[in-house]
Design a protein around this motif. Sequence first.
Motif, short mmCIF file in Angstrom:
data_model
loop_
_atom_site.label_atom_id
_atom_site.label_comp_id
_atom_site.label_asym_id
_atom_site.label_seq_id
_atom_site.Cartn_x
_atom_site.Cartn_y
_atom_site.Cartn_z
N ILE A 110 5.58 16.28 -17.32
CA ILE A 110 6.23 15.03 -17.74
C ILE A 110 7.73 15.08 -17.45
CG2 ILE A 110 6.86 13.63 -19.77
CD1 ILE A 110 4.06 14.33 -20.93
N LEU A 111 8.34 16.25 -17.70
CA LEU A 111 9.78 16.40 -17.46
C LEU A 111 10.12 16.41 -15.98
CD1 LEU A 111 10.63 19.10 -20.18
CD2 LEU A 111 11.26 16.68 -20.25
N SER A 112 9.24 17.03 -15.16
CA SER A 112 9.53 17.18 -13.72
C SER A 112 9.21 15.92 -12.91
CB SER A 112 8.78 18.38 -13.14
OG SER A 112 7.38 18.19 -13.24
N VAL A 113 8.43 14.98 -13.48
CA VAL A 113 8.05 13.79 -12.70
C VAL A 113 9.28 12.92 -12.39
CG1 VAL A 113 7.56 12.14 -14.61
CG2 VAL A 113 6.22 12.05 -12.51
N ALA A 114 10.33 13.02 -13.22
CA ALA A 114 11.54 12.21 -13.00
C ALA A 114 12.19 12.52 -11.65
CB ALA A 114 12.54 12.44 -14.13
N ALA A 115 12.15 13.80 -11.25
CA ALA A 115 12.75 14.20 -9.96
C ALA A 115 12.05 13.49 -8.80
CB ALA A 115 12.66 15.71 -9.80
N MET A 116 10.71 13.37 -8.88
CA MET A 116 9.95 12.67 -7.83
C MET A 116 10.26 11.18 -7.84
SD MET A 116 6.16 14.44 -7.73
CE MET A 116 5.57 13.61 -9.19
N MET A 117 10.33 10.61 -9.04
CA MET A 117 10.55 9.16 -9.15
C MET A 117 11.95 8.75 -8.70
SD MET A 117 8.55 8.15 -12.66
CE MET A 117 6.75 8.14 -12.67
N ALA A 118 12.90 9.68 -8.79
CA ALA A 118 14.27 9.39 -8.33
C ALA A 118 14.35 9.35 -6.81
CB ALA A 118 15.24 10.45 -8.87
N GLU A 119 13.37 10.00 -6.14
CA GLU A 119 13.37 10.08 -4.67
C GLU A 119 12.50 9.02 -4.01
OE1 GLU A 119 15.29 12.16 -2.89
OE2 GLU A 119 16.14 12.90 -4.76
N GLU A 120 11.36 8.69 -4.65
CA GLU A 120 10.39 7.78 -4.02
C GLU A 120 9.98 6.67 -4.98
OE1 GLU A 120 7.59 9.90 -1.08
OE2 GLU A 120 7.88 11.37 -2.67
N PRO A 121 9.47 5.53 -4.43
CA PRO A 121 9.12 4.40 -5.31
C PRO A 121 7.77 4.59 -6.02
CG PRO A 121 8.71 3.83 -3.00
CD PRO A 121 9.27 5.21 -2.99
N PHE A 122 7.80 4.99 -7.26
CA PHE A 122 6.58 5.10 -8.07
C PHE A 122 6.47 3.86 -8.96
CE2 PHE A 122 6.86 9.42 -6.73
CZ PHE A 122 5.60 9.97 -6.89
N LYS A 123 5.23 3.46 -9.27
CA LYS A 123 5.03 2.32 -10.16
C LYS A 123 4.05 2.61 -11.29
CE LYS A 123 7.63 -1.23 -9.75
NZ LYS A 123 8.82 -0.41 -9.83
N LEU A 124 3.38 3.78 -11.25
CA LEU A 124 2.42 4.11 -12.31
C LEU A 124 2.43 5.60 -12.62
CD1 LEU A 124 -0.04 3.36 -14.16
CD2 LEU A 124 -1.50 3.74 -12.17
N LEU A 125 2.45 5.91 -13.91
CA LEU A 125 2.30 7.29 -14.38
C LEU A 125 1.10 7.31 -15.33
CD1 LEU A 125 3.07 10.24 -14.96
CD2 LEU A 125 4.81 9.41 -16.55
N VAL A 126 0.09 8.12 -14.98
CA VAL A 126 -1.14 8.23 -15.79
C VAL A 126 -1.15 9.59 -16.47
CG1 VAL A 126 -3.67 8.32 -15.71
CG2 VAL A 126 -2.44 6.74 -14.21
N VAL A 127 -1.49 9.62 -17.77
CA VAL A 127 -1.74 10.88 -18.48
C VAL A 127 -3.15 10.78 -19.06
CG1 VAL A 127 -0.96 12.54 -20.19
CG2 VAL A 127 0.71 11.06 -19.08
N ASP A 128 -4.08 11.52 -18.49
CA ASP A 128 -5.50 11.45 -18.88
C ASP A 128 -6.00 12.85 -19.27
OD1 ASP A 128 -8.11 10.52 -19.24
OD2 ASP A 128 -8.62 10.78 -17.10
N SER A 129 -6.03 13.18 -20.56
CA SER A 129 -5.61 12.38 -21.70
C SER A 129 -4.40 13.04 -22.37
CB SER A 129 -6.76 12.27 -22.72
OG SER A 129 -6.93 13.50 -23.40
N ILE A 130 -3.71 12.28 -23.20
CA ILE A 130 -2.48 12.75 -23.83
C ILE A 130 -2.76 13.79 -24.91
CG2 ILE A 130 -2.42 10.84 -25.51
CD1 ILE A 130 0.76 12.08 -23.82
#
Length: 343
Positions: free
Chosen positions: A208-228
Amino acid sequence: MATEAEQAVQEQQQETEAEEVEDFQPIDKLQQLGINAGDIKKAKEGGVHTCECLLMRTKKSLAEIKGLSDAKIEKMVEAARKSVPNHGWQTGSAVEKQRARDIVRISFGAQQINDLLGGGLESKAITEMFGEYRTGKTQLCHTLCVTTQMPLENGGGAGKVAYIDTEGTFRPERIKSIAARFELNADAVLNNVCHGRAYTHEQQMELILSVAAMMAEEPFKLLVVDSITANLRVDFCGRGELAERQQRLGQMMSRLRKISEEFNVAVLVTNQVMSDPSGGAMFVVDPKKPLGGHVMAHASTIRLSLRKGKGEQRVMKVVDSPNLPEGEASYQISSEGIVDYKD
């Protein structure tokens, strides 16, 4: 007349260009406001990739980043305030315009569900789906992995997908069969889904913490957590560890909320259910309740309950939402993902 028409078109284009605002402000922009490049690099290493993130984190947590003193943090936060448009107080009409411009609604692949949710899965919000096994939680996630990549005019989000898998149920072959239904290139669709497998709640938080680095570089529109809740349910046992479990869950949901607003992405989390000991009481229709208690209930923007109906029918119900009325929609699981239920 022709000149007037051309002038009107030009004015409209200028207005449109003026209205176009980026989803987020990269932290690199602070260099133009006199912030040292070395300090920006340290902030990135500490998980801060946007100006919005700087304003969303406490100064105490920023002070934990190696190499950043209190004075440097104060200067960076002050610069971030100048960089972020609409920071601070706004009128209700300004918020309305901003939401109309920013919010994306992603199709679930079933019209009845889209109608129930006012157009689809909403960005800048956490949508929680809970239900027992075989109600289609994972199949809904797989279908959204494909529809998110469709153009905006076709009910898509025109962006990539990040998928945090805690139950080992992500299946690329399902993505391919759903992509074929929407006439999309299956391999291209799979390449636009970033999958992370989490075996413990600690790995889950790292993803969850590292996904921000990817989103800052490329256009993401959905984050799924299955299951929380799957990992938390196993890693913390008994009432003695309940308080710590709820604290960890609260931290995860808080980070997901900030990610959704920071990058204008839709966050979809699935949740397991448990038998309610008081479920045998009279007038209780469904004796199952979602895990996570009040922490989960307050952290989710929209709560959706899934249950089995007759035969192939599955029913989605809006349990809680700031803007949607309570209602139900029927759907079914097919080889092509989620489709409208047909009697």
